[in-house]
Design a protein around this motif. Sequence first.
Motif, PDB file in Angstrom:
ATOM      1  N   UNK A  68      38.426  37.410 -37.536  1.00 21.90           N
ATOM      2  CA  UNK A  68      37.918  38.349 -36.640  1.00 21.90           C
ATOM      3  C   UNK A  68      37.292  39.786 -37.722  1.00 21.90           C
ATOM      4  N   UNK A  69      37.700  39.580 -38.951  1.00 15.47           N
ATOM      5  CA  UNK A  69      37.405  40.700 -39.840  1.00 15.47           C
ATOM      6  C   UNK A  69      35.836  41.136 -39.706  1.00 15.47           C
ATOM      7  N   UNK A  70      35.455  42.416 -39.129  1.00 15.06           N
ATOM      8  CA  UNK A  70      34.395  42.592 -39.195  1.00 15.06           C
ATOM      9  C   UNK A  70      33.601  42.948 -40.422  1.00 15.06           C
ATOM     10  N   UNK A  71      34.346  43.202 -41.494  1.00 18.49           N
ATOM     11  CA  UNK A  71      33.891  43.663 -42.734  1.00 18.49           C
ATOM     12  C   UNK A  71      32.785  44.767 -42.667  1.00 18.49           C
ATOM     13  N   UNK A  72      32.885  45.840 -41.732  1.00 16.18           N
ATOM     14  CA  UNK A  72      32.092  46.740 -41.700  1.00 16.18           C
ATOM     15  C   UNK A  72      32.166  47.884 -42.422  1.00 16.18           C
ATOM     16  N   UNK A  73      33.295  48.003 -43.339  1.00 20.83           N
ATOM     17  CA  UNK A  73      33.674  49.048 -43.822  1.00 20.83           C
ATOM     18  C   UNK A  73      32.958  49.266 -45.264  1.00 20.83           C
ATOM     19  N   UNK A  74      32.380  50.348 -45.443  1.00 19.67           N
ATOM     20  CA  UNK A  74      31.544  50.476 -46.633  1.00 19.67           C
ATOM     21  C   UNK A  74      32.612  50.630 -47.876  1.00 19.67           C
ATOM     22  N   UNK A  75      33.593  51.272 -47.726  1.00 16.98           N
ATOM     23  CA  UNK A  75      34.680  51.491 -48.544  1.00 16.98           C
ATOM     24  C   UNK A  75      35.827  50.555 -48.510  1.00 16.98           C
ATOM     25  N   UNK A  76      36.403  49.887 -49.277  1.00 13.33           N
ATOM     26  CA  UNK A  76      37.371  48.926 -49.070  1.00 13.33           C
ATOM     27  C   UNK A  76      38.801  49.603 -48.825  1.00 13.33           C
ATOM     28  N   UNK A  80      45.097  45.758 -45.019  1.00 14.07           N
ATOM     29  CA  UNK A  80      44.484  44.362 -44.633  1.00 14.07           C
ATOM     30  C   UNK A  80      44.253  44.160 -43.219  1.00 14.07           C
ATOM     31  N   UNK A  81      43.140  43.643 -42.921  1.00  9.73           N
ATOM     32  CA  UNK A  81      42.791  43.401 -41.470  1.00  9.73           C
ATOM     33  C   UNK A  81      43.666  42.839 -40.713  1.00  9.73           C
ATOM     34  N   UNK A  82      44.328  41.815 -41.288  1.00  6.90           N
ATOM     35  CA  UNK A  82      45.395  40.897 -40.598  1.00  6.90           C
ATOM     36  C   UNK A  82      46.639  41.942 -40.171  1.00  6.90           C
ATOM     37  N   UNK A  83      46.834  42.779 -40.890  1.00  2.00           N
ATOM     38  CA  UNK A  83      48.075  44.040 -40.486  1.00  2.00           C
ATOM     39  C   UNK A  83      47.401  44.679 -39.164  1.00  2.00           C
TER      40      UNK A  83
END
Length: 556
Positions: A68-76, A80-83
Motif C-alpha cells: 500500500x506504500x504510496x511512496x509519495x514523500x520527496x524526503x525519505x 517505515x510505512x508498515x509501522x
Amino acid sequence: MDIIKDASQNIASRLTWHTAGRDQAGIAKELADGDDIPEVYGVGEAGLFDEFFYFLDHFGFKDLFIGLDPKSKKRESPISFIAIIYIYLMRIVAGLKFFWHIDPVILHSQSLMRLLGFNGRQIREGTNQRGNKKTPVDNSEKEDEPGSKIRGPVCPGFISSSIAAITAKSLEKMFNGAITILASHKFFPKKVHVVLDASEVESTQRCVDCGKVSKEKPPELRRRKGRIRKVVETVFGFKIWVVWDPNSKLPLALRFTTIEVADVTIAREVIEQAIVNLGDHAKIVSIAMDRGFMDGTLLWWLNSENIIFYIPAKANMGVYDDAISLVDTGNLQTREEKRGVGAGKNRTFVTDRWESAGIKELTTAGFYGPLGSGSHENRNDFVPNPINAVVVLHDPYMENNPNIKTFVILTNGPVDKPLKVYDGYDARSEIENTMFREAKQAWFIEKPPVNTKAGFQAHAYLTVLVMALTTAFQVWMDQQDKLEMKGKETGIRKFREKVREENGNQLIIFNKDRYAIFFAYEVFILCGRNVISPNGVPQRITKEDILRKYGAPLLE
C-alpha cells in the motif's frame, strides 16, 4: 480516560499482536543468569496484539499491507510505512471513534509502540525534532522542559496524510488479495450463498470531493400533526458495495464511490470481482439482493453464470400482479415454529407461522433478458423469458404490519419448496444488521483520518478488511485450539483462559528488538526470589521449572 478504557475493551474483544521478535527462552535464561532487566511493562493491549500479528504474517497479509506504500514523500522518512499501517490498524481494532484519539491511546502507549519497533527514547521524544515546541503544561514546570512526558514516535498528522495518500488502485489490489488468501485457506465454504447490498457512508458538506444526493425522508422523520409531509433532504458522502457471505461473516468483494451513484450501476462489477477473488477455491451458487438492484440484464447475466438470484419484485411491475393472481395455482408450503418470549415466571411461548406459494415460468417479466427493458418488448416477435416467483402469504413481519403490500420474490431457481426461496432472500437482512450497522456503530467507518474522498476511501477499505481479518482470526484460533487438544503442535501460544485473566498478571520484557511475556511470579523466581503461592495456593516452582517450560538451557 474513557477512550483509553473503551479502546482496551475493544482490543481485548477483537484480537492480539506483535512486530518485535519473540525470544521467550533467551530472555528467561538472561533473567536466570542475573542480567539486568532492560525494559518491563504490564502486558495489557501489547499482549493482545501479539497473536494477531502472527496471524497476519503467517498467511501473508503483511506483504499486502506493505504494497500500500504510496511512496509519495520527496524526503525519505525514518518511519517505515508498515509501522504507519499497523498504527492505523490498531486505531480500527481499538474502536476509536475519532482519529485524533490515537495520540493518547496508541502513540503514548510505550508497550504498543515498542512492539512496532520504536525504542524508549523515540517514544518519549519522537523520531525527529520537527514540531517539538517547548510549551510547559503548567507554571510549575520549567520553561525549557517539553510539555509532555511522552511525545510519541510520530505525530497523528503524519499518519493521517500517509493513509490518505494510498491510491484507490492499491487499496483494491490489497483487499482483493486478502480475500483470495482467505479463500485459498478455506475460510469460505465450497458453495457460497452470498448477499449483495450497498450502504451510504455519510460525510459533511465540507468533505473534499464528496458526492451528494437528494432523497425523501422516511415517514417517521417527517410526520407532523397526524399528516405526512413530503420533505426532501440532501445527503453528502459516499457509498460502498459489498458482496458478503452470511455463513462465514466475511466479505468477498468491495467497491467504493460517491453517494449519488445508483445501486445497480456497480452491481455486476462487484459480483464479478467476488467470483475472481474466490477463484477455484469456492463458487457462488446463489445471491440475494434488494429492489435497488432490479435490472433485467443483471439478472440474465447471473442466470448465464448459473447463479440463483433472489430479488423482490416492485409493486408496479406486471410480473408482480401476475404472480399474486396465480397464487391458487402455485405450490403452497407452510411452516410453524415455537419461540419463547420473556424470562422466568413471565416466560411465554408464541408460534410463528410462515406461508408462501411458488409460481413457475411467469412470462410477464419482459425486462428479464440480455437487452433488459426497452421498446423491443413491444415487437410482435418478442418472446419473454420465463421467470419464477414466490408469493409470501404470511410471515411474522406481516403479522405485526398488516397494512403492508404482499411480498413477491423473483428467482431463476426452483420454487417447489417456496420457503427455501424465502429463507434465501431473508438472509439478505444479515448484511445490514451484522455488516453495515456494525461498521458504522462499532467500527466507525464514517470517521476517516481526513475529511476528503481519499481519506474516506482508505478508511472504508481498511475498516471492512480489518473486520474480516478479525473474524477470520477468531475462526483460526478456534482451529488451533482443536489441534492442540488433539496433541498437535500449532507453533503459537493459545488462549487457555479468558483474555483479562490471562493478561492481568503478566509482564512483557523487552531487550532491544526481542521480547518475552511472563507471568509476574515467573519473573520474581527467575530473578532469584521464592514465591510461596504463585498460583494462589502453596506450590514450589523453581528456576529450572520455568526454564524447562520455555525450552531454555538449564543452569549449570
